[in-house]
Design a protein around this motif. Sequence first.
Motif, PDB file in Angstrom:
ATOM      1  N   LEU A  79       0.833  -1.209   0.000  1.00 35.93           N
ATOM      2  CA  LEU A  79       0.000   0.000   0.000  1.00 35.93           C
ATOM      3  C   LEU A  79       0.865   1.256   0.000  1.00 35.93           C
ATOM      4  O   LEU A  79       0.528   2.261  -0.634  1.00 35.93           O
ATOM      5  N   CYS A  80       1.990   1.183   0.663  1.00 39.11           N
ATOM      6  CA  CYS A  80       2.941   2.297   0.645  1.00 39.11           C
ATOM      7  C   CYS A  80       3.401   2.569  -0.785  1.00 39.11           C
ATOM      8  O   CYS A  80       3.457   3.724  -1.229  1.00 39.11           O
ATOM      9  N   GLU A  81       3.709   1.511  -1.523  1.00 34.58           N
ATOM     10  CA  GLU A  81       4.176   1.685  -2.899  1.00 34.58           C
ATOM     11  C   GLU A  81       3.047   2.166  -3.806  1.00 34.58           C
ATOM     12  O   GLU A  81       3.280   2.941  -4.735  1.00 34.58           O
ATOM     13  N   TRP A  82       1.817   1.722  -3.559  1.00 29.81           N
ATOM     14  CA  TRP A  82       0.671   2.254  -4.308  1.00 29.81           C
ATOM     15  C   TRP A  82       0.574   3.765  -4.098  1.00 29.81           C
ATOM     16  O   TRP A  82       0.404   4.536  -5.040  1.00 29.81           O
ATOM     17  N   ALA A  83       0.668   4.162  -2.826  1.00 30.01           N
ATOM     18  CA  ALA A  83       0.406   5.558  -2.456  1.00 30.01           C
ATOM     19  C   ALA A  83       1.370   6.532  -3.114  1.00 30.01           C
ATOM     20  O   ALA A  83       0.973   7.619  -3.533  1.00 30.01           O
ATOM     21  N   PHE A  84       2.640   6.150  -3.204  1.00 27.45           N
ATOM     22  CA  PHE A  84       3.657   7.092  -3.679  1.00 27.45           C
ATOM     23  C   PHE A  84       4.054   6.890  -5.138  1.00 27.45           C
ATOM     24  O   PHE A  84       5.040   7.480  -5.600  1.00 27.45           O
ATOM     25  N   SER A  85       3.291   6.099  -5.854  1.00 27.94           N
ATOM     26  CA  SER A  85       3.588   5.922  -7.277  1.00 27.94           C
ATOM     27  C   SER A  85       3.544   7.272  -7.997  1.00 27.94           C
ATOM     28  O   SER A  85       2.648   8.090  -7.754  1.00 27.94           O
ATOM     29  N   PRO A  86       4.483   7.509  -8.915  1.00 28.35           N
ATOM     30  CA  PRO A  86       4.455   8.762  -9.684  1.00 28.35           C
ATOM     31  C   PRO A  86       3.411   8.755 -10.795  1.00 28.35           C
ATOM     32  O   PRO A  86       3.172   9.780 -11.423  1.00 28.35           O
ATOM     33  N   SER A 100      -5.170  10.669  -2.705  1.00 30.10           N
ATOM     34  CA  SER A 100      -3.756  10.291  -2.569  1.00 30.10           C
ATOM     35  C   SER A 100      -3.036  11.106  -1.494  1.00 30.10           C
ATOM     36  O   SER A 100      -2.179  10.569  -0.779  1.00 30.10           O
ATOM     37  N   SER A 101      -3.359  12.381  -1.371  1.00 38.06           N
ATOM     38  CA  SER A 101      -2.659  13.230  -0.391  1.00 38.06           C
ATOM     39  C   SER A 101      -2.902  12.747   1.035  1.00 38.06           C
ATOM     40  O   SER A 101      -1.979  12.665   1.856  1.00 38.06           O
ATOM     41  N   LYS A 102      -4.156  12.410   1.327  1.00 36.46           N
ATOM     42  CA  LYS A 102      -4.484  11.930   2.670  1.00 36.46           C
ATOM     43  C   LYS A 102      -3.847  10.565   2.924  1.00 36.46           C
ATOM     44  O   LYS A 102      -3.329  10.293   4.009  1.00 36.46           O
ATOM     45  N   LEU A 103      -3.879   9.700   1.901  1.00 38.44           N
ATOM     46  CA  LEU A 103      -3.270   8.380   2.024  1.00 38.44           C
ATOM     47  C   LEU A 103      -1.778   8.509   2.300  1.00 38.44           C
ATOM     48  O   LEU A 103      -1.233   7.839   3.195  1.00 38.44           O
ATOM     49  N   SER A 152       8.955  -2.529  10.526  1.00 37.91           N
ATOM     50  CA  SER A 152       8.218  -3.509   9.707  1.00 37.91           C
ATOM     51  C   SER A 152       8.546  -3.328   8.234  1.00 37.91           C
ATOM     52  O   SER A 152       8.750  -4.304   7.499  1.00 37.91           O
ATOM     53  N   LEU A 153       8.596  -2.076   7.800  1.00 38.13           N
ATOM     54  CA  LEU A 153       8.903  -1.776   6.407  1.00 38.13           C
ATOM     55  C   LEU A 153      10.321  -2.227   6.069  1.00 38.13           C
ATOM     56  O   LEU A 153      10.564  -2.830   5.019  1.00 38.13           O
ATOM     57  N   PHE A 154      11.248  -1.968   6.972  1.00 36.27           N
ATOM     58  CA  PHE A 154      12.635  -2.391   6.772  1.00 36.27           C
ATOM     59  C   PHE A 154      12.724  -3.907   6.607  1.00 36.27           C
ATOM     60  O   PHE A 154      13.358  -4.410   5.673  1.00 36.27           O
ATOM     61  N   HIS A 155      12.086  -4.643   7.514  1.00 36.57           N
ATOM     62  CA  HIS A 155      12.179  -6.104   7.462  1.00 36.57           C
ATOM     63  C   HIS A 155      11.507  -6.660   6.201  1.00 36.57           C
ATOM     64  O   HIS A 155      11.953  -7.681   5.661  1.00 36.57           O
ATOM     65  N   HIS A 156      10.465  -6.016   5.734  1.00 34.85           N
ATOM     66  CA  HIS A 156       9.845  -6.447   4.479  1.00 34.85           C
ATOM     67  C   HIS A 156      10.864  -6.421   3.358  1.00 34.85           C
ATOM     68  O   HIS A 156      11.003  -7.392   2.601  1.00 34.85           O
ATOM     69  N   TYR A 157      11.594  -5.315   3.234  1.00 32.30           N
ATOM     70  CA  TYR A 157      12.535  -5.193   2.117  1.00 32.30           C
ATOM     71  C   TYR A 157      13.756  -6.095   2.281  1.00 32.30           C
ATOM     72  O   TYR A 157      14.241  -6.664   1.299  1.00 32.30           O
ATOM     73  N   ILE A 158      14.222  -6.271   3.505  1.00 33.80           N
ATOM     74  CA  ILE A 158      15.346  -7.186   3.724  1.00 33.80           C
ATOM     75  C   ILE A 158      14.953  -8.619   3.370  1.00 33.80           C
ATOM     76  O   ILE A 158      15.703  -9.356   2.714  1.00 33.80           O
ATOM     77  N   HIS A 159      13.762  -9.045   3.775  1.00 34.25           N
ATOM     78  CA  HIS A 159      13.309 -10.400   3.461  1.00 34.25           C
ATOM     79  C   HIS A 159      13.021 -10.557   1.971  1.00 34.25           C
ATOM     80  O   HIS A 159      13.221 -11.644   1.402  1.00 34.25           O
ATOM     81  N   PRO A 217      10.865   5.815   2.920  1.00 39.94           N
ATOM     82  CA  PRO A 217      11.773   6.278   1.866  1.00 39.94           C
ATOM     83  C   PRO A 217      11.047   6.797   0.625  1.00 39.94           C
ATOM     84  O   PRO A 217      11.164   6.240  -0.478  1.00 39.94           O
ATOM     85  N   VAL A 218      10.311   7.872   0.806  1.00 40.08           N
ATOM     86  CA  VAL A 218       9.452   8.408  -0.250  1.00 40.08           C
ATOM     87  C   VAL A 218      10.242   8.726  -1.513  1.00 40.08           C
ATOM     88  O   VAL A 218       9.863   8.350  -2.623  1.00 40.08           O
ATOM     89  N   MET A 219      11.365   9.418  -1.361  1.00 44.73           N
ATOM     90  CA  MET A 219      12.155   9.840  -2.523  1.00 44.73           C
ATOM     91  C   MET A 219      12.821   8.656  -3.223  1.00 44.73           C
ATOM     92  O   MET A 219      13.035   8.681  -4.431  1.00 44.73           O
ATOM     93  N   ALA A 220      13.137   7.626  -2.455  1.00 48.01           N
ATOM     94  CA  ALA A 220      13.853   6.480  -3.023  1.00 48.01           C
ATOM     95  C   ALA A 220      12.934   5.473  -3.708  1.00 48.01           C
ATOM     96  O   ALA A 220      13.375   4.721  -4.582  1.00 48.01           O
ATOM     97  N   LEU A 221      11.663   5.444  -3.334  1.00 47.29           N
ATOM     98  CA  LEU A 221      10.757   4.399  -3.814  1.00 47.29           C
ATOM     99  C   LEU A 221      10.715   4.292  -5.330  1.00 47.29           C
ATOM    100  O   LEU A 221      10.715   3.200  -5.889  1.00 47.29           O
ATOM    101  N   TYR A 222      10.647   5.417  -6.006  1.00 46.41           N
ATOM    102  CA  TYR A 222      10.525   5.408  -7.461  1.00 46.41           C
ATOM    103  C   TYR A 222      11.611   6.282  -8.071  1.00 46.41           C
ATOM    104  O   TYR A 222      11.340   7.285  -8.720  1.00 46.41           O
ATOM    105  N   SER A 223      12.856   5.908  -7.824  1.00 47.94           N
ATOM    106  CA  SER A 223      13.973   6.689  -8.327  1.00 47.94           C
ATOM    107  C   SER A 223      15.118   5.770  -8.702  1.00 47.94           C
ATOM    108  O   SER A 223      15.060   4.561  -8.495  1.00 47.94           O
TER     109      SER A 223
END
Length: 250
Positions: free
Chosen positions: A88-95, A105-108, A120-127, A169-175
Motif C-alpha cells: 500500500l505504501c508503494e501504491w500511495a507514492f507511485s508517480p 492520494s494526499s491523505k493516504l 516492519s517496512l525495513f524487514h519487508h525489504y530485507i526479506h 523512503p518516499v524519494m527512493a521508492l521510485y527513483s
Amino acid sequence: MIKSWLKEMEAEYRIEILFASETGSRAWGGATVHSDYDVRFIYKHHDVRSYLSLRKAQETMDFPAPYDAQGWDIYKAFHLLQKSNPGLCEWAFSPILYHDCQNFSSKLRRFVTESYSLISLFHHYIHLMDRNLKDIRGKAFTEKRQKQFIQAVRAFLLAKAIILEQKVPVMALYSSFSSSFPKDCTIVSFYQQLMEAKQSGELVSYADIEDAIFMMEQERPLLLELSYGLSKGKSIENELNQWIWELLHL
C-alpha cells in the motif's frame, strides 16, 4: 485506455474507485515494450448496505487482463494501512496516478508517512532481498533471474534508505537512488547498470552479480543491527474510522 477501463469496472461492479496507480516497472523506470501495466486501486461499494449485510462486501478484485490489476475495498485497504502494509505504501507514492478522487492520494500519503512502522517496512525489504537472492544463487542466469536480481537490489537499497533517512523512503521508492546515496555508492551504480541492461534486453555478467551479492550480504548484519532503533509506528484507528465514515457519507 486505463482510465476508461476503470470507469467500465465502476459501472459493472457498482463501485466507486477512489484511487488508482501504477506500481510495476513502468513506475520505477524499468519498463520495456513488453512490460505489463500493474494497476492497483482502492474502491468503495455504492450501496452502503453492502457493509451492513450478513454477506461480507467484496474486499478484493483481481483482473489478469487486459491489465494486471488488483483492487482493495476501503475496509481492507485501511486495515492494511494500519498494519504498515508495504504494498500500500508503494501504491500511495507511485508517480503514475490513473485516478485520484478528491485528492485521496494526499491523505493516504500523509497517513503512511505519519504512522507507518519503519521497522516492519525495513524487514519487508530485507526479506524480499533474501527471497530473491535465494532463487538466483547457483542457477543459470537468465532474463527472468536478472529481473529477480533487480528486485533484490532495489529491496536492499530501500531497506538501507530507511536506515539512513529514519523515515518512509518516499524519494527512493521510485527513483534511480542517486539522490538518496553518495555519488560513489557502488550498489547504486550497479543498480543503474542493471536497469539499463534490462531495458536494452541484455544480461550483465554473472561475475558482477556475485560481487554485488557479496557486498549486500556483507552489509546486511550491520543494517539489521541498526534497524532495532527504528520507529514502530503509531495507531491511527480513530482517524481511519473518521475517514471511512466521511467516504460513506455517514
